[in-house]
Design a protein around this motif. Structure first.
Motif, PDB file in Angstrom:
ATOM      1  N   ARG A 163     132.035  92.017 -26.511  1.00  0.00           N
ATOM      2  CA  ARG A 163     132.075  90.614 -26.924  1.00  0.00           C
ATOM      3  C   ARG A 163     130.706  90.056 -27.312  1.00  0.00           C
ATOM      4  N   LEU A 164     129.636  90.838 -27.110  1.00  0.00           N
ATOM      5  CA  LEU A 164     128.290  90.362 -27.421  1.00  0.00           C
ATOM      6  C   LEU A 164     128.076  90.206 -28.924  1.00  0.00           C
ATOM      7  N   LYS A 165     127.279  89.231 -29.301  1.00  0.00           N
ATOM      8  CA  LYS A 165     126.832  89.073 -30.679  1.00  0.00           C
ATOM      9  C   LYS A 165     125.530  89.861 -30.832  1.00  0.00           C
ATOM     10  N   LEU A 166     125.458  90.727 -31.816  1.00  0.00           N
ATOM     11  CA  LEU A 166     124.347  91.658 -31.957  1.00  0.00           C
ATOM     12  C   LEU A 166     123.428  91.272 -33.113  1.00  0.00           C
ATOM     13  N   LYS A 183     120.907  95.714 -25.333  1.00  0.00           N
ATOM     14  CA  LYS A 183     119.557  95.360 -25.799  1.00  0.00           C
ATOM     15  C   LYS A 183     119.561  94.811 -27.220  1.00  0.00           C
ATOM     16  N   LEU A 184     120.596  95.105 -27.987  1.00  0.00           N
ATOM     17  CA  LEU A 184     120.691  94.612 -29.361  1.00  0.00           C
ATOM     18  C   LEU A 184     121.257  93.199 -29.445  1.00  0.00           C
ATOM     19  N   ALA A 185     121.627  92.630 -28.317  1.00  0.00           N
ATOM     20  CA  ALA A 185     122.345  91.362 -28.317  1.00  0.00           C
ATOM     21  C   ALA A 185     121.452  90.185 -28.682  1.00  0.00           C
ATOM     22  N   CYS A 186     122.043  89.256 -29.443  1.00  0.00           N
ATOM     23  CA  CYS A 186     121.399  87.963 -29.724  1.00  0.00           C
ATOM     24  C   CYS A 186     121.855  86.923 -28.712  1.00  0.00           C
ATOM     25  N   SER A 187     123.052  87.088 -28.180  1.00  0.00           N
ATOM     26  CA  SER A 187     123.620  86.118 -27.249  1.00  0.00           C
ATOM     27  C   SER A 187     123.126  86.390 -25.833  1.00  0.00           C
TER      28      SER A 187
END
Length: 303
Positions: A163-166, A183-187
């Motif tokens: 569910r993470l925004k990347l 680690k790639l997440a923006c959220s």
């Protein structure tokens, strides 16, 4: 903020330009995979067909062997495909499927080894009550709990990562790992990080707390027991301890190298050790043939 749906695939950067050597690596990996599948399948069939092996120790072993087939299926076909490919990418859905498969494999493995230590504790410390305390229903319940606990726990972990925004799609590894996707997440990843630490504690440290407890009890019985008791403990517990150390080493290295920047180890060693706990499964010889169960092959001749 970039939505993760804009990245339909991930790029794996750990693969080197192997040239024509990739065909040699392909043959080696394929051979290893075949040996693991054949060895595990042979042992499973032998245990199932021989009524004399329908004992708790071998039933738990059978669960371990099935899990090794499951974990191998999550890695080896993917490795074979990546070795021969010039573009080392993996689709988003397959990436999360691989994460779920490999992480549940590791959890089931640790849990199964903990259950096997309980079996050894009862066999050595409470031999007269062994069959009464470890009935077929209890064995089935322990195996079911081992698998359900692992499958449900990492279903939550995988969902939280999915569910993470990347902000990117580059993973500096040979295969997908939940830590590097996070680690790639923006959220915000606070929930993921807290749950990840909790899940790691349940996966690794809880079994490692119970197993020394079991072996402390076994050691006390061996100290005051007869020579036969000590011989029985050594013959049945040594392979289990060695399997546990083997698997724990690979898992702990992977956890530490993921969380900390270990610069003193060459890249090729990083690559090999990152595959160690997946390719060299708890065993003492190539594939999944355990020394303690080598005598099972003797039964195969009578099948």
């Amino acid at each position: 903020m970039v939505n993760s749906s804009q990245f339909p695939y991930f790029i794996l950067t750990e693969y080197l330009d192997m040239g024509y050597l990739k065909y040699l690596y392909f043959v080696i990996v394929l051979f290893l995979y075949i040996v693991i599948v054949v060895a595990n399948a042979l042992l499973i069939v032998t245990i199932c067909m021989k009524r004399s092996l329908h004992e708790p120790m071998y039933v738990f072993l059978c669960s371990l062997l099935v899990n090794e087939l499951y974990g191998s299926a999550g890695l080896f076909p993917f490795l074979l495909l990546q070795i021969t490919s010039d573009t080392h990418t993996i689709s988003r859905s397959i990436c999360f499927l691989q994460i779920y498969c490999l992480y549940t494999y590791a959890t089931v493995e640790f849990s199964n080894l903990a259950v096997m230590s309980y079996d050894r504790y009862l066999a050595i410390c409470c031999p007269l009550h062994y069959k009464a305390r470890l009935t077929s229903n209890k064995v089935a319940l322990l195996i079911a709990l081992t698998w359900l606990y692992s499958l449900i726990k990492f279903l939550v972990s995988t969902f939280l990562a999915f569910r993470l925004k990347l902000c990117g799609n580059i993973i500096d590894r040979l295969y997908c790992q939940i830590y590097y996707v996070t680690k790639l997440a923006c959220s915000d990843t606070t929930v993921n990080n807290v749950w990840g630490l909790f899940a790691t504690f349940l996966t690794v440290f809880v079994p490692l707390i119970y197993i020394p407890f079991s072996y402390t009890k076994i050691l006390r019985v061996c100290v005051v027991g007869s020579k036969e008791t000590r011989q029985k403990a050594v013959s049945t517990c040594t392979p289990h301890i060695a399997s546990l150390i083997n698997f724990s080493f690979g898992c702990c290295f992977e956890i530490f190298q993921s969380r900390f920047n270990i610069t003193g180890v060459p890249r090729i060693m990083h690559t090999l050790l990152s595959l160690y706990f997946l390719t060299i499964q708890p065993n003492f010889s190539l594939g999944s043939v355990k020394i303690t169960d080598f005598r099972l092959y003797c039964h195969c001749a009578n099948l």
